[in-house]
Design a protein around this motif. Structure first.
Motif, PDB file in Angstrom:
ATOM      1  N   TRP A 151      -8.617  -7.437  -1.621  1.00 33.16           N
ATOM      2  CA  TRP A 151      -7.779  -6.484  -2.364  1.00 33.16           C
ATOM      3  C   TRP A 151      -7.941  -6.710  -3.871  1.00 33.16           C
ATOM      4  O   TRP A 151      -8.131  -5.758  -4.633  1.00 33.16           O
ATOM      5  CB  TRP A 151      -6.328  -6.663  -1.926  1.00 33.16           C
ATOM      6  CG  TRP A 151      -5.342  -5.689  -2.515  1.00 33.16           C
ATOM      7  CD1 TRP A 151      -5.153  -5.384  -3.825  1.00 33.16           C
ATOM      8  CD2 TRP A 151      -4.394  -4.888  -1.789  1.00 33.16           C
ATOM      9  NE1 TRP A 151      -4.142  -4.471  -3.981  1.00 33.16           N
ATOM     10  CE2 TRP A 151      -3.657  -4.139  -2.743  1.00 33.16           C
ATOM     11  CE3 TRP A 151      -4.069  -4.753  -0.460  1.00 33.16           C
ATOM     12  CZ2 TRP A 151      -2.623  -3.261  -2.388  1.00 33.16           C
ATOM     13  CZ3 TRP A 151      -3.049  -3.875  -0.096  1.00 33.16           C
ATOM     14  CH2 TRP A 151      -2.341  -3.141  -1.051  1.00 33.16           C
ATOM     15  N   SER A 161      -7.705  -2.096  -2.588  1.00 35.83           N
ATOM     16  CA  SER A 161      -6.994  -2.032  -1.315  1.00 35.83           C
ATOM     17  C   SER A 161      -7.794  -1.286  -0.250  1.00 35.83           C
ATOM     18  O   SER A 161      -7.731  -1.621   0.943  1.00 35.83           O
ATOM     19  CB  SER A 161      -5.634  -1.355  -1.513  1.00 35.83           C
ATOM     20  OG  SER A 161      -5.784  -0.043  -2.032  1.00 35.83           O
ATOM     21  N   ARG A 187       0.827  -1.200   0.000  1.00 41.73           N
ATOM     22  CA  ARG A 187       0.000   0.000   0.000  1.00 41.73           C
ATOM     23  C   ARG A 187       0.868   1.260   0.000  1.00 41.73           C
ATOM     24  O   ARG A 187       0.548   2.249  -0.675  1.00 41.73           O
ATOM     25  CB  ARG A 187      -0.919  -0.014   1.219  1.00 41.73           C
ATOM     26  CG  ARG A 187      -1.804   1.217   1.370  1.00 41.73           C
ATOM     27  CD  ARG A 187      -2.776   1.347   0.228  1.00 41.73           C
ATOM     28  NE  ARG A 187      -3.692   2.459   0.432  1.00 41.73           N
ATOM     29  CZ  ARG A 187      -4.168   3.234  -0.526  1.00 41.73           C
ATOM     30  NH1 ARG A 187      -3.832   3.007  -1.792  1.00 41.73           N
ATOM     31  NH2 ARG A 187      -4.995   4.219  -0.256  1.00 41.73           N
TER      32      ARG A 187
END
Length: 402
Positions: A368, A373, A246
């Motif tokens: 995800w 995400s 991320r």
């Protein structure tokens, strides 16, 4: 004024520091070594870690139970650390991914053998009023090693122009230091007998009967309720590799990932003893609930973050979650079970985390891939909040005396 930590607590902290430094000199480099040197694919790399960690989780339960039965912790701790210290550097000789799997499996077998008896020995070595601080100190030492190890490996590769195999061999040095400290400085603590010495002569038979019942008996509803909420939280606590992924989405360069990781471990190491000490003052439950709430906040932050600096700030804050909970959760295990059952209790605790970690990452990854995400991090935040609420109903707050 806080009491001075016992010799065993400090020594076991030193063992974990050097062991983690040795491990982290190798572990961050393994995926690169497997893919670029040995030609392994991503699926096999994932299988290596999954098999290794699952095996370790099962052994933690068995070794903890056995340490209760024989009423000896140190021999299993020495055996576990000895296996890992001996096999870990032989990754340098690996010519196939299968050899790495075998070595990694042996390393995790060592970890599985040592972890629950070590945690029980740590709990046996400190009074209840300092237990949170002791476990916090141990976690801080472990995390400090996780800072030093990757930085040493980076320096050896960057400034001394060594190969990956050379670094793997050099990782034996801190491992041997850890083993020497364990042998020389850590002492066995009798789990039960020292309490019997202060009993009147006529009550010793009763004490032996009580001890036998404790070793063979159930861990109690409070403990299993606590394990339930720990497992629930773990199902939302996926691998931290997703945080790095991320961060890269947010614009943090791949080259800075080790520094970002070092920042996380630096905060964990710096605040770990403090966080554990807070649980001695204010109780285990408030710290765990606060830590899980902070986790939920961090995961929500990752879901809405838009800038690279957001990732840096969230990683630093995430370190405080570990400071609040890493030592405190273990201290609570020791608080709510009989002293003679601590080995098995820590085994179940580690098993719950180990078994929950794999589906947690699979679920998180699936969300995800299918929803993005942001939704994955929101799922983790929501599960943490539910677990924090559940924590208010289990595991009494008062510290159990010895």
């Amino acid at each position: 004024m806080a009491r001075k930590l016992s010799r065993n607590v400090v020594a076991l902290g030193g063992v974990s520091f050097f062991t983690d430094a040795a491990t982290e000199m190798i572990y961050p480099l393994l995926p690169l070594f497997l893919s670029s040197v040995l030609g392994a694919n991503a699926a096999f790399i994932g299988a290596i870690e999954g098999i290794a960690e699952s095996t370790a989780s099962l052994l933690k339960l068995a070794s903890g139970w056995w340490s209760d039965k024989v009423r000896k912790r140190k021999p299993l701790v020495v055996l576990g650390y000895g296996i890992a210290t001996f096999v870990r550097p032989f990754v340098a000789l690996a010519q196939t991914a299968g050899m790495v799997l075998a070595i990694r499996l042996a390393d995790r077998i060592g970890k599985g053998i040592r972890t629950a008896p070590r945690d029980a020995l740590l709990a046996d070595s400190v009074d209840a009023e300092s237990r949170g601080r002791a476990f916090g100190f141990h976690a801080a030492a472990d995390n400090a090693g996780a800072v030093v190890g990757p930085l040493v490996a980076f320096a050896l590769l960057r400034y001394f122009d060594l190969s990956l195999r050379d670094v793997f061999w050099l990782a034996a040095i801190p491992g041997v230091i850890a083993f020497i400290v364990l042998i020389v400085a850590v002492r066995e603590v009798a789990p039960v007998e020292h309490r019997e010495k202060i009993e009147p002569q006529g009550t010793q038979g009763t004490q032996r009967t009580q001890r036998a019942q404790e070793v063979a008996g159930d861990l109690g509803g409070r403990f299993w309720g606590y394990m339930g909420v720990v497992l629930l939280f773990t199902l939302g606590n996926s691998t931290d590799a997703f945080l790095l992924l991320r961060a890269n989405q947010l614009g943090v360069a791949v080259a800075l990932a080790p520094i970002l990781w070092a920042l996380l471990n630096f905060v964990k190491a710096s605040a770990g003893t403090w966080g554990g000490g807070l649980s001695d003052r204010f109780g285990r439950k408030p710290l765990i609930i606060a830590g899980w709430g902070l986790y939920a906040g961090v995961y929500y932050g990752f879901s809405v973050a838009t800038e690279p600096w957001h990732a840096w700030a969230l990683f630093a804050t995430y370190g405080l979650f570990y400071a609040f909970t890493e030592g405190t959760e273990k201290a609570l295990v020791a608080d709510i079970v009989p002293r003679a059952r601590r080995g098995a209790a820590f085994g179940w605790y580690n098993l719950a985390i180990g078994l929950g970690a794999l589906p947690a990452s699979l679920i998180f990854g699936a969300i995800w891939d299918r929803a993005g995400s942001q939704m994955a991090f929101l799922f983790g935040a929501a599960l943490a909040l539910v677990a924090a609420i559940g924590m208010t109903f289990v595991a009494p707050q008062p510290v159990r005396s010895d």
